[in-house]
Design an enzyme around this catalytic site. Structure first.
Site, mmCIF file in Angstrom:
data_model
loop_
_atom_site.group_PDB
_atom_site.id
_atom_site.type_symbol
_atom_site.label_atom_id
_atom_site.label_comp_id
_atom_site.label_asym_id
_atom_site.label_seq_id
_atom_site.Cartn_x
_atom_site.Cartn_y
_atom_site.Cartn_z
ATOM 1 N N LYS A 36 34.855 39.136 -40.129
ATOM 2 C CA LYS A 36 35.368 38.225 -41.152
ATOM 3 C C LYS A 36 35.096 38.808 -42.544
ATOM 4 O O LYS A 36 34.377 39.810 -42.661
ATOM 5 C CB LYS A 36 34.710 36.858 -40.985
ATOM 6 N N TYR A 275 28.905 43.239 -74.741
ATOM 7 C CA TYR A 275 29.078 41.895 -75.292
ATOM 8 C C TYR A 275 27.734 41.265 -75.632
ATOM 9 O O TYR A 275 26.786 41.400 -74.861
ATOM 10 C CB TYR A 275 29.760 40.987 -74.264
ATOM 11 N N MET A 323 34.768 42.692 -67.015
ATOM 12 C CA MET A 323 35.787 42.498 -65.991
ATOM 13 C C MET A 323 36.145 43.828 -65.318
ATOM 14 O O MET A 323 36.253 43.909 -64.103
ATOM 15 C CB MET A 323 37.037 41.869 -66.614
HETATM 16 C C1 LIG Z 1 29.264 35.391 -39.593
HETATM 17 C C2 LIG Z 1 28.958 34.891 -38.246
HETATM 18 C C3 LIG Z 1 28.261 35.678 -37.337
HETATM 19 C C4 LIG Z 1 27.688 37.044 -37.686
HETATM 20 O O1 LIG Z 1 26.604 36.937 -38.567
HETATM 21 P P1 LIG Z 1 25.706 38.194 -38.974
HETATM 22 O O2 LIG Z 1 24.503 37.600 -39.587
HETATM 23 O O3 LIG Z 1 26.475 38.977 -39.965
HETATM 24 O O4 LIG Z 1 25.444 38.962 -37.736
HETATM 25 C C5 LIG Z 1 28.081 35.160 -36.053
HETATM 26 N N1 LIG Z 1 28.560 33.936 -35.716
HETATM 27 C C6 LIG Z 1 29.231 33.161 -36.573
HETATM 28 C C7 LIG Z 1 29.726 31.829 -36.142
HETATM 29 C C8 LIG Z 1 29.454 33.601 -37.869
HETATM 30 O O5 LIG Z 1 30.115 32.819 -38.728
#
Ligand SMILES: *Cc1c(COP(=O)(O)O)cnc(C)c1O
Length: 383
Positions: A36, A275, A323
């Site tokens: 993800k 800045y 930025m």
């Molecule tokens: C993100 C996630 C993982 C993996 O987590 P890590 O700490 O990066 O290993 C596993 N299960 C779910 C449901 C997640 O959302």
């Protein structure tokens, strides 16, 4: 795409991490690569291809958009599991293509059944149990109803997995909470069993849980951060090292992030840099600007905090991150010039820089900084 910086992905580093994990968990445990957040910033498509060539055949994603990228890249060669969001409109595609998905509410169960009937294909589901994270999942009190529903609709619902997620296994401070979660998960399994129905597999562990609580590995582990070569927290690393004779960190960073110096100039003592007034030169200084800023994912929280490598030396970010630009103190570096390589994450000569090594900031920084790295930066798989 812009050329201000490049992200390099190292396949042999990933292979070493995977080998380490397989050795730790044993052959029977399925290793699901959690990708993800654009594969934690590594670039989903590029990373998935590379992981597949390193033997990964199971991927966990958050939503349908990510599932589609993997599906388009690797087609039917791998198993894809959606752990999070599926819009109603997308359920057809998901079930049609036999993408697996978490189910954590009655509504989704009914909807999936309806579409499975329409498509004449089984929906492959993982029932998520609410064990104490208090985010998503069926409460224990509803589990027997769920079980009865699965029995009734078994022609359309393939009960592939029973799963849950822990609320902070990376910190020993949460030991009591996580232990309770494991107990509740076991109870849920018992309820299914007592009604004569069993999931094909059980899974619950993320990186931290898989290392800190071996009993959570079950049939499959959902491994995110560790496969990229980062520990979920210093506590997990220390706990691992304490269990070993050889105190060597087995993980290799997969990602490097590199840019170049766009300009070098001198600043007189007493002048403010950038800045506002967040940084004043205490001496005559030499500074370098880098064409990267918060719009590329280099967090503003690293203002006056970040570190980069130039000419094999560690140098500090000074002033606020802009930025599109940031400023580095290169006073102590000889022969520094426009075009020199700047390493934001990764190695240069004998030095190495991790995302969270800037300071003693929270380790959550690893997750956050990695996933914030802009998608528009080219990802390159190195040899
Ligand atoms: C993100 C996630 C993982 C993996 O987590 P890590 O700490 O990066 O290993 C596993 N299960 C779910 C449901 C997640 O959302």
């Amino acid at each position: 795409m812009h050329k201000n910086s490049v992200i390099e992905i190292n396949p042999s580093a990933h292979k070493e991490n995977i080998d380490f994990l397989r050795k730790t968990f044993g052959k029977k445990v399925i290793l699901s690569s959690v990708v993800k957040g654009n594969a934690y910033g590594h670039g989903l498509k590029e990373f998935a291809e590379m992981a597949y060539s390193n033997g990964i055949t199971h991927f966990s994603v958050f939503d349908v958009e990510e599932a589609k990228i993997i599906f388009d890249t690797l087609e039917k060669k791998v198993t894809i599991l959606i752990m999070g969001f599926v819009a109603d409109d997308d359920l057809d595609w998901v079930i049609e293509n036999q993408i697996e998905f978490f189910v954590f509410e009655r509504y989704r169960l009914a909807k999936a059944t309806k579409i499975a009937k329409k498509l004449k294909k089984k929906a492959i589901i993982h029932i998520e149990v609410e064990t104490g994270m208090n985010r998503t999942g069926f409460d224990l009190k509803n589990i027997s109803k769920v079980a009865q529903y699965l029995i009734k609709e078994k022609e359309y619902l393939h009960f592939k997995g029973l799963c849950t997620h822990y609320a902070g296994a990376e910190s020993i401070a949460n030991y009591y909470r996580v232990t309770k979660q494991i107990e509740i998960f076991n109870k849920a399994e018992e309820i299914f069993k007592s009604l004569g129905i069993k999931p094909e597999i059980k899974h619950s562990a993320c990186s931290a849980a898989s290392m800190m609580f071996p009993e959570t590995r079950m049939d499959l582990v959902r491994i995110g951060i560790i496969q990229y070569g980062f520990w979920p927290s210093t506590e997990v690393l220390v706990s691992y090292l304490n269990s070993k004779k050889k105190k060597i960190d087995p993980l290799q960073r997969v990602i490097s992030w590199k840019s170049e110096i766009m300009s070098v100039k001198r600043v007189k003592s007493g002048e403010f840099i950038g800045y506002g007034t967040s940084y004043m030169a205490k001496d005559n200084m030499k500074i370098a600007t880098i064409p990267l800023g918060y719009s590329h994912g280099y967090s503003r929280s690293l203002s006056n905090q970040g570190r980069v490598l130039i000419n094999g030396k560690r140098c500090g970010v000074i002033g606020t991150i802009n930025m599109n630009m940031l400023t580095i103190d290169v006073t102590e570096i000889d022969n520094v010039k426009k075009g020199d390589e700047v390493v934001l994450i990764g190695n240069q000569e004998s030095l190495s820089l991790s995302v969270a090594s800037f300071s003693d900031l929270s380790n959550m920084l690893n997750y956050e900084l990695l996933t914030r790295i802009s998608k528009t930066i080219p990802r390159k798989i190195i040899k």
